[in-house]
Design a protein around this motif. Structure first.
Motif, PDB file in Angstrom:
ATOM      1  N   ILE A 132     -10.815  -3.679  -0.650  1.00  0.00           N
ATOM      2  CA  ILE A 132     -10.429  -4.787   0.230  1.00  0.00           C
ATOM      3  C   ILE A 132      -8.965  -5.168   0.029  1.00  0.00           C
ATOM      4  CG2 ILE A 132     -10.832  -7.224   0.751  1.00  0.00           C
ATOM      5  CD1 ILE A 132     -12.982  -5.360   1.818  1.00  0.00           C
ATOM      6  N   ARG A 133      -8.502  -5.145  -1.214  1.00  0.00           N
ATOM      7  CA  ARG A 133      -7.150  -5.598  -1.521  1.00  0.00           C
ATOM      8  C   ARG A 133      -6.061  -4.639  -1.062  1.00  0.00           C
ATOM      9  NH1 ARG A 133      -9.322  -6.897  -6.596  1.00  0.00           N
ATOM     10  NH2 ARG A 133      -8.382  -4.994  -7.452  1.00  0.00           N
ATOM     11  N   THR A 134      -6.402  -3.385  -0.917  1.00  0.00           N
ATOM     12  CA  THR A 134      -5.384  -2.376  -0.638  1.00  0.00           C
ATOM     13  C   THR A 134      -5.683  -1.657   0.680  1.00  0.00           C
ATOM     14  OG1 THR A 134      -6.528  -0.525  -1.702  1.00  0.00           O
ATOM     15  CG2 THR A 134      -5.250  -1.985  -3.132  1.00  0.00           C
ATOM     16  N   THR A 135      -4.753  -0.795   1.051  1.00  0.00           N
ATOM     17  CA  THR A 135      -4.965   0.064   2.229  1.00  0.00           C
ATOM     18  C   THR A 135      -5.246   1.500   1.800  1.00  0.00           C
ATOM     19  OG1 THR A 135      -2.583   0.482   2.393  1.00  0.00           O
ATOM     20  CG2 THR A 135      -3.475  -1.350   3.685  1.00  0.00           C
ATOM     21  N   GLN A 136      -5.530   1.709   0.526  1.00  0.00           N
ATOM     22  CA  GLN A 136      -5.782   3.057   0.014  1.00  0.00           C
ATOM     23  C   GLN A 136      -7.090   3.621   0.561  1.00  0.00           C
ATOM     24  OE1 GLN A 136      -4.099   1.693  -4.304  1.00  0.00           O
ATOM     25  NE2 GLN A 136      -5.405   3.497  -4.323  1.00  0.00           N
ATOM     26  N   HIS A 137      -7.078   4.940   0.767  1.00  0.00           N
ATOM     27  CA  HIS A 137      -8.296   5.646   1.165  1.00  0.00           C
ATOM     28  C   HIS A 137      -8.938   6.345  -0.028  1.00  0.00           C
ATOM     29  CE1 HIS A 137      -7.311   6.005   5.748  1.00  0.00           C
ATOM     30  NE2 HIS A 137      -7.212   4.783   5.283  1.00  0.00           N
ATOM     31  N   GLU A 138      -8.217   6.433  -1.124  1.00  0.00           N
ATOM     32  CA  GLU A 138      -8.723   7.062  -2.331  1.00  0.00           C
ATOM     33  C   GLU A 138      -8.104   6.358  -3.545  1.00  0.00           C
ATOM     34  OE1 GLU A 138      -5.390   8.068  -0.637  1.00  0.00           O
ATOM     35  OE2 GLU A 138      -7.063   9.265   0.140  1.00  0.00           O
ATOM     36  N   PHE A 139      -8.866   6.300  -4.633  1.00  0.00           N
ATOM     37  CA  PHE A 139      -8.434   5.542  -5.807  1.00  0.00           C
ATOM     38  C   PHE A 139      -8.476   6.427  -7.039  1.00  0.00           C
ATOM     39  CE2 PHE A 139     -10.001   2.573  -2.716  1.00  0.00           C
ATOM     40  CZ  PHE A 139      -9.119   1.505  -2.796  1.00  0.00           C
ATOM     41  N   ARG A 172     -12.916   6.345  -0.507  1.00  0.00           N
ATOM     42  CA  ARG A 172     -13.524   5.099  -0.016  1.00  0.00           C
ATOM     43  C   ARG A 172     -14.908   5.345   0.565  1.00  0.00           C
ATOM     44  NH1 ARG A 172     -10.527   3.156   5.550  1.00  0.00           N
ATOM     45  NH2 ARG A 172     -10.696   5.088   6.734  1.00  0.00           N
ATOM     46  N   GLN A 173     -15.166   6.594   1.072  1.00  0.00           N
ATOM     47  CA  GLN A 173     -16.507   6.885   1.575  1.00  0.00           C
ATOM     48  C   GLN A 173     -17.553   6.753   0.472  1.00  0.00           C
ATOM     49  OE1 GLN A 173     -13.844   8.739   2.053  1.00  0.00           O
ATOM     50  NE2 GLN A 173     -13.593   9.161   4.239  1.00  0.00           N
ATOM     51  N   ALA A 174     -17.160   7.094  -0.766  1.00  0.00           N
ATOM     52  CA  ALA A 174     -18.094   6.971  -1.887  1.00  0.00           C
ATOM     53  C   ALA A 174     -18.399   5.511  -2.183  1.00  0.00           C
ATOM     54  CB  ALA A 174     -17.514   7.658  -3.123  1.00  0.00           C
ATOM     55  N   ILE A 175     -17.400   4.645  -1.980  1.00  0.00           N
ATOM     56  CA  ILE A 175     -17.628   3.209  -2.195  1.00  0.00           C
ATOM     57  C   ILE A 175     -18.555   2.666  -1.119  1.00  0.00           C
ATOM     58  CG2 ILE A 175     -16.517   0.951  -2.408  1.00  0.00           C
ATOM     59  CD1 ILE A 175     -13.982   2.410  -3.314  1.00  0.00           C
ATOM     60  N   PHE A 176     -18.302   3.041   0.129  1.00  0.00           N
ATOM     61  CA  PHE A 176     -19.182   2.614   1.221  1.00  0.00           C
ATOM     62  C   PHE A 176     -20.615   3.083   0.968  1.00  0.00           C
ATOM     63  CE2 PHE A 176     -15.300   2.778   4.197  1.00  0.00           C
ATOM     64  CZ  PHE A 176     -15.029   1.433   3.967  1.00  0.00           C
ATOM     65  N   PRO A 207      -9.741  15.305  -2.325  1.00  0.00           N
ATOM     66  CA  PRO A 207      -9.197  14.162  -1.583  1.00  0.00           C
ATOM     67  C   PRO A 207      -7.701  13.969  -1.785  1.00  0.00           C
ATOM     68  CG  PRO A 207     -10.336  13.393  -3.541  1.00  0.00           C
ATOM     69  CD  PRO A 207     -10.545  14.883  -3.487  1.00  0.00           C
ATOM     70  N   ALA A 208      -7.154  14.455  -2.904  1.00  0.00           N
ATOM     71  CA  ALA A 208      -5.749  14.260  -3.212  1.00  0.00           C
ATOM     72  C   ALA A 208      -5.343  15.235  -4.307  1.00  0.00           C
ATOM     73  CB  ALA A 208      -5.481  12.823  -3.677  1.00  0.00           C
ATOM     74  N   THR A 230      -1.532  13.040  -0.680  1.00  0.00           N
ATOM     75  CA  THR A 230      -2.665  13.227   0.228  1.00  0.00           C
ATOM     76  C   THR A 230      -2.209  13.960   1.481  1.00  0.00           C
ATOM     77  OG1 THR A 230      -2.310  11.156   1.431  1.00  0.00           O
ATOM     78  CG2 THR A 230      -3.660  11.040  -0.573  1.00  0.00           C
ATOM     79  N   ARG A 231      -3.169  14.396   2.268  1.00  0.00           N
ATOM     80  CA  ARG A 231      -2.856  15.066   3.537  1.00  0.00           C
ATOM     81  C   ARG A 231      -2.099  14.121   4.466  1.00  0.00           C
ATOM     82  NH1 ARG A 231      -7.953  16.203   1.895  1.00  0.00           N
ATOM     83  NH2 ARG A 231      -8.516  18.392   1.570  1.00  0.00           N
ATOM     84  N   GLU A 232      -2.519  12.838   4.451  1.00  0.00           N
ATOM     85  CA  GLU A 232      -1.910  11.872   5.371  1.00  0.00           C
ATOM     86  C   GLU A 232      -0.433  11.651   5.070  1.00  0.00           C
ATOM     87  OE1 GLU A 232      -6.171  11.549   5.520  1.00  0.00           O
ATOM     88  OE2 GLU A 232      -4.802  11.437   3.812  1.00  0.00           O
ATOM     89  N   ASN A 233      -0.082  11.485   3.789  1.00  0.00           N
ATOM     90  CA  ASN A 233       1.326  11.184   3.533  1.00  0.00           C
ATOM     91  C   ASN A 233       2.205  12.430   3.640  1.00  0.00           C
ATOM     92  OD1 ASN A 233       0.051  11.708   0.853  1.00  0.00           O
ATOM     93  ND2 ASN A 233       2.132  11.448   0.085  1.00  0.00           N
TER      94      ASN A 233
END
Length: 359
Positions: A260-267, A282-286, A328-329, A344-347
């Motif tokens: 919630i605090r960040t815009t990260q997709h992976e931690f 984040r899919q694992a958190i969901f 993921p990264a 990551t792929r996105e950046n």
């Protein structure tokens, strides 16, 4: 590839079947049953299975030749329109790319010769014209279709085998990036022809092939251009350094708060020694929240065995590592192996867009 599942591992390569392949088998079985009853349905399904066994062998031809040049093939996926071998990377030397591209059709030639010499089947145009007729000779049709696969795959429509040979030959004079662009445009032109023939003949499989060739040609052209641009950049140019890390003991509440605090997709999950243990997507958190697993820890939810590259390594090393869909990264480390950041792929995509606008 989504909607595909593994059925076994051969020579270090995982063989996967896409779920839509079973729709093809069902369609073939129903068409055969309506034409001649259960016997025709069984013969039709057996023929399709034999045909796709030849397709798998074709893909292993590519994989084994690529292995000679130190290139692994993580998996081969069987689709209704054929097979797809996912090489970790394509060889960039023209001679090597030509060898890898031609290895697949060479396997089909060998299968055709084996059927003709051992089984005694004859090959003629009539067998190819009667390929959908279950009452026609089984082996004659299988021999004919292997020759058809050779000719079809050698059409210079990138990214088919003939298109890769075409690209490799062009790259000798034009360079890899420009040669890929020319071959991709040629492939897309052939895709339009396939699409027109599909619409005029009402052939849905030919339409799927046309769409695949068109999209894959554009994707390959973009990938080669990206790699060419990344070749001159170090990994640190695309490294994410502002991030929130997780402790291996963090529970679902802690992971959810970070999400919630960040815009990260992976931690990243870091141990007390500052070394990376893994990444929690984040899919694992969901999934943990949806599955009501409050006792799950970051160490249990993370993806372990994350590849890493040194800070000053070429960015292409990170791109190669990210080719694996389960990664993921990619971690970026210092000389002592300590975690400095990640890619990551996105950046990578964002970096390339920015550099493309500056050029």
């Amino acid at each position: 590839m989504t909607w595909s599942f593994p059925v076994g591992r051969i020579l270090g390569t995982e063989v996967r079947i896409h779920a839509t392949f079973f729709l093809l088998l069902l369609w073939i079985a129903v068409a055969g049953f309506l034409q001649g009853g259960s016997q025709d349905a069984i013969v039709s399904v057996l023929f399709i299975l034999a045909l796709f066994a030849c397709v798998v062998l074709h893909e292993f031809g590519h994989a084994l030749m690529a292995r000679r040049y130190g290139i692994a093939t993580p998996d081969i996926t069987l689709l209704p329109i054929g097979g797809m071998a996912r090489l970790e990377r394509m060889p960039e030397k023209p001679a090597q790319e030509i060898a890898v591209a031609l290895a697949g059709p060479a396997v089909n030639v060998a299968i055709w010769a084996l059927i003709v010499l051992v089984v005694g089947a004859t090959t003629d145009l009539e067998a190819l014209a009667e390929i959908e007729d279950p009452t026609s000779g089984f082996w004659a049709r299988l021999a004919a279709v292997n020759l058809f696969l050779v000719l079809f795959n050698l059409i210079p429509a990138f990214p088919m085998d003939g298109g890769r040979v075409f690209r490799a030959l062009l790259s000798i004079w034009l360079g890899r990036v420009k040669a890929t662009r020319v071959a991709a445009h040629a492939g897309q032109a052939v895709a339009f022809v396939f699409g027109f023939l599909a619409l005029t003949t009402g052939n849905p499989l030919l339409l799927l092939i046309a769409v695949f060739v068109f999209v894959a040609a554009a994707a390959e052209s973009s990938d080669v251009a990206l790699r060419d641009m990344a070749r001159e950049l170090p990994a640190r140019a695309a490294m994410i350094t502002a991030y929130e890390a997780l402790d291996p003991a963090d529970g679902v509440d802690g992971m959810s708060s970070s999400l919630i605090r960040t815009t990260q997709h992976e931690f990243p999950v870091l141990g007390p020694d500052g070394r990376l243990r893994g990444f929690v997507p984040r899919q694992a958190i969901f999934a943990a929240v949806a599955g009501q697993r409050p006792g799950l820890t970051a160490a249990e939810a993370m993806v372990p065995d994350i590849p890493s590259v040194p800070l000053h390594a070429p960015l292409t090393k990170a791109i190669d590592a990210l080719a694996r869909p389960e990664v993921p990264a990619v971690a970026v480390t210092d000389a002592a192996g300590l975690f400095l950041g990640y890619i990551t792929r996105e950046n990578i995509g964002e970096l390339m867009v920015l550099r493309g606008h500056r050029a």
